[in-house]
Design an enzyme around this catalytic site. Structure first.
Site, PDB file in Angstrom:
ATOM      1  N   THR A  24       1.638  10.098   3.943  1.00  0.00           N
ATOM      2  CA  THR A  24       0.487  10.456   2.936  1.00  0.00           C
ATOM      3  C   THR A  24      -1.225  10.595   3.681  1.00  0.00           C
ATOM      4  OG1 THR A  24       0.474   9.027   1.470  1.00  0.00           O
ATOM      5  CG2 THR A  24       1.560  11.511   0.774  1.00  0.00           C
ATOM      6  N   LYS A  84     -10.900  -1.450  -1.699  1.00  0.00           N
ATOM      7  CA  LYS A  84     -10.536  -1.859  -0.382  1.00  0.00           C
ATOM      8  C   LYS A  84     -11.928  -1.985   0.551  1.00  0.00           C
ATOM      9  CE  LYS A  84      -5.950  -1.035  -0.895  1.00  0.00           C
ATOM     10  NZ  LYS A  84      -4.904  -0.628  -0.238  1.00  0.00           N
ATOM     11  N   GLU A 112      -0.212  -3.333   4.739  1.00  0.00           N
ATOM     12  CA  GLU A 112      -0.680  -2.038   4.357  1.00  0.00           C
ATOM     13  C   GLU A 112      -0.836  -1.602   6.291  1.00  0.00           C
ATOM     14  OE1 GLU A 112      -3.667  -0.845   3.599  1.00  0.00           O
ATOM     15  OE2 GLU A 112      -3.838  -1.185   1.684  1.00  0.00           O
ATOM     16  N   ASP A 113      -1.707  -0.506   6.314  1.00  0.00           N
ATOM     17  CA  ASP A 113      -1.574   0.259   7.545  1.00  0.00           C
ATOM     18  C   ASP A 113      -3.363   0.279   7.723  1.00  0.00           C
ATOM     19  OD1 ASP A 113      -2.147   2.071   5.342  1.00  0.00           O
ATOM     20  OD2 ASP A 113      -1.825   3.657   6.749  1.00  0.00           O
ATOM     21  N   SER A 149      -2.802   0.993  -4.695  1.00  0.00           N
ATOM     22  CA  SER A 149      -3.142   2.066  -3.890  1.00  0.00           C
ATOM     23  C   SER A 149      -4.149   2.619  -4.196  1.00  0.00           C
ATOM     24  CB  SER A 149      -1.648   2.961  -3.782  1.00  0.00           C
ATOM     25  OG  SER A 149      -2.596   4.144  -3.494  1.00  0.00           O
ATOM     26  N   ALA A 150      -5.753   2.434  -3.728  1.00  0.00           N
ATOM     27  CA  ALA A 150      -5.971   2.976  -3.551  1.00  0.00           C
ATOM     28  C   ALA A 150      -6.591   4.453  -4.953  1.00  0.00           C
ATOM     29  CB  ALA A 150      -7.566   2.862  -2.964  1.00  0.00           C
ATOM     30  N   ASP A 208       0.894  -0.972  -0.368  1.00  0.00           N
ATOM     31  CA  ASP A 208       0.268   0.013  -0.540  1.00  0.00           C
ATOM     32  C   ASP A 208       0.720   1.064  -0.129  1.00  0.00           C
ATOM     33  OD1 ASP A 208      -2.478   1.761   0.425  1.00  0.00           O
ATOM     34  OD2 ASP A 208      -1.657   2.062   2.588  1.00  0.00           O
ATOM     35  N   LEU A 209       1.082   2.625  -0.260  1.00  0.00           N
ATOM     36  CA  LEU A 209       1.450   3.028  -0.635  1.00  0.00           C
ATOM     37  C   LEU A 209       1.035   4.338   0.854  1.00  0.00           C
ATOM     38  CD1 LEU A 209       3.009   5.570  -1.203  1.00  0.00           C
ATOM     39  CD2 LEU A 209       1.569   6.515  -3.205  1.00  0.00           C
ATOM     40  N   ASP A 210       0.137   5.166   1.175  1.00  0.00           N
ATOM     41  CA  ASP A 210      -0.953   6.444   1.939  1.00  0.00           C
ATOM     42  C   ASP A 210      -0.150   5.025   3.502  1.00  0.00           C
ATOM     43  OD1 ASP A 210      -0.738   8.644   0.376  1.00  0.00           O
ATOM     44  OD2 ASP A 210      -2.664   7.134  -0.112  1.00  0.00           O
ATOM     45  N   LYS A 250      -8.947   4.877   6.077  1.00  0.00           N
ATOM     46  CA  LYS A 250      -7.948   4.676   5.652  1.00  0.00           C
ATOM     47  C   LYS A 250      -8.167   3.771   4.391  1.00  0.00           C
ATOM     48  CE  LYS A 250      -4.246   5.821   9.324  1.00  0.00           C
ATOM     49  NZ  LYS A 250      -3.927   5.018  10.569  1.00  0.00           N
TER      50      LYS A 250
HETATM   51  C1  G6P Z   1      -5.423   5.404  -0.303  1.00  0.00           C
HETATM   52  C2  G6P Z   1      -5.799   6.753   0.938  1.00  0.00           C
HETATM   53  C3  G6P Z   1      -7.500   7.091   1.307  1.00  0.00           C
HETATM   54  C4  G6P Z   1      -7.916   7.772   0.454  1.00  0.00           C
HETATM   55  C5  G6P Z   1      -7.811   6.963  -0.839  1.00  0.00           C
HETATM   56  C6  G6P Z   1      -8.225   7.638  -2.193  1.00  0.00           C
HETATM   57  O1  G6P Z   1      -6.441   4.481  -0.081  1.00  0.00           O
HETATM   58  O2  G6P Z   1      -5.367   5.022   2.504  1.00  0.00           O
HETATM   59  O3  G6P Z   1      -7.486   7.281   2.783  1.00  0.00           O
HETATM   60  O4  G6P Z   1      -8.773   8.055   0.305  1.00  0.00           O
HETATM   61  O5  G6P Z   1      -6.470   6.340  -1.384  1.00  0.00           O
HETATM   62  O6  G6P Z   1      -7.299   8.843  -2.330  1.00  0.00           O
HETATM   63  P1  G6P Z   1      -7.064   9.502  -3.823  1.00  0.00           P
HETATM   64  O7  G6P Z   1      -6.262  10.326  -3.566  1.00  0.00           O
HETATM   65  O8  G6P Z   1      -8.193   8.976  -4.843  1.00  0.00           O
HETATM   66  O9  G6P Z   1      -8.672  10.379  -3.412  1.00  0.00           O
HETATM   67 MG    MG Z   2      -2.494   2.985   4.056  1.00  0.00          MG
END
Ligand code: G6P
Ligand code: MG
Length: 218
Positions: free
Chosen positions: A18, A146, A170-171, A115-116, A10-12, A46
């Site tokens: 982020t 997710k 993942e977090d 990443s979403a 996962d990224l954020d 998240k």
């Molecule tokens: C990740 C983050 C979420 C965020 C989602 C969509 O999964 O953990 O907090 O809402 O991405 O991100 P975006 O940049 O497309 O709004």
């Molecule tokens: Mg995350």
């Protein structure tokens, strides 16, 4: 799992912080709407897509809006988020991530990003870690967010590795559920409560080493 076939990140909140910027951007929007917003509620957002997160905030505040108004709010949150991510540099990689990525590369284990976030590509570019990732799942092409397993399964598919041989990192609660639903081994970064469904819980990415991971997989 005999050997680790791939590691899917996962990224954020895993590679860089982020997750904090998403939190701050949502908090500002929620406060403008008069909706109470705290870190406990944020845990539920998240890993959740932009629109689904907005729906959850509006539901929480008992607010009903038109689709047009919702699109405007989602856009507003994203503009705020984009001002935060403009400043990202490789210094924002969480401690421990680069050594782990180097170790994975040396071991020739394929990697993917699941990443979403529709902002994932610019963030990865600014962090200068494109060369570490063999594939990135484009969030815009994923139908079910997710906790659905689709994004992790798609990452495994793009790497041509069996899901059972993959490790996901993942977090987010929704993210760990997604990894487990995909039949993968889940590393959860965060509190024992939030990461309860993970196979191995860590509280900092610097705990990520191949030796420790293999030790936990057994
Ligand atoms: C990740 C983050 C979420 C965020 C989602 C969509 O999964 O953990 O907090 O809402 O991405 O991100 P975006 O940049 O497309 O709004
Ligand atoms: Mg995350």
């Amino acid at each position: 799992m005999r050997e680790i076939g791939a590691i899917i990140f996962d990224l954020d909140g895993v590679i860089t912080d982020t997750a904090e910027y998403h939190y701050l951007a949502w908090k500002q929007l929620a406060e403008e709407l008069g909706v109470h917003f705290d870190r406990a509620f944020n845990e539920r957002l998240k890993g959740v897509s932009r629109m689904d997160s907005l729906h959850m905030i509006l539901n929480h505040g008992g607010i009903v809006l038109s689709e047009h108004e919702m699109n405007e709010l989602a856009h507003k949150k994203n503009e705020h988020y984009k001002t935060f991510i403009q400043q990202i540099t490789p210094d924002d990689l969480l401690p421990g991530i680069v050594p782990f990525l180097n170790e994975i590369k040396a071991a020739e284990i394929p990697t993917a990003l699941a990443s979403a976030s529709k902002n994932a590509r610019p963030v990865i570019r600014q962090l200068k870690i494109e060369s570490y990732l063999d594939t990135i799942v484009d969030a815009a092409t994923v139908k079910n967010g997710k906790p659905d397993p689709e994004i992790f399964l798609k990452a495994a598919n793009q790497l041509a590795v069996n899901p059972e041989e993959c490790v996901g990192v993942e977090d987010a609660e929704a993210g760990v559920e997604s990894i487990k639903a995909a039949g993968m081994y889940a590393v959860g970064l965060g509190s024992k409560k939030a990461m309860a469904k993970a196979d191995w819980i860590i509280d900092h990415p610097s705990q990520l080493t191949l030796k420790a991971l293999r030790g936990h997989i057994g």
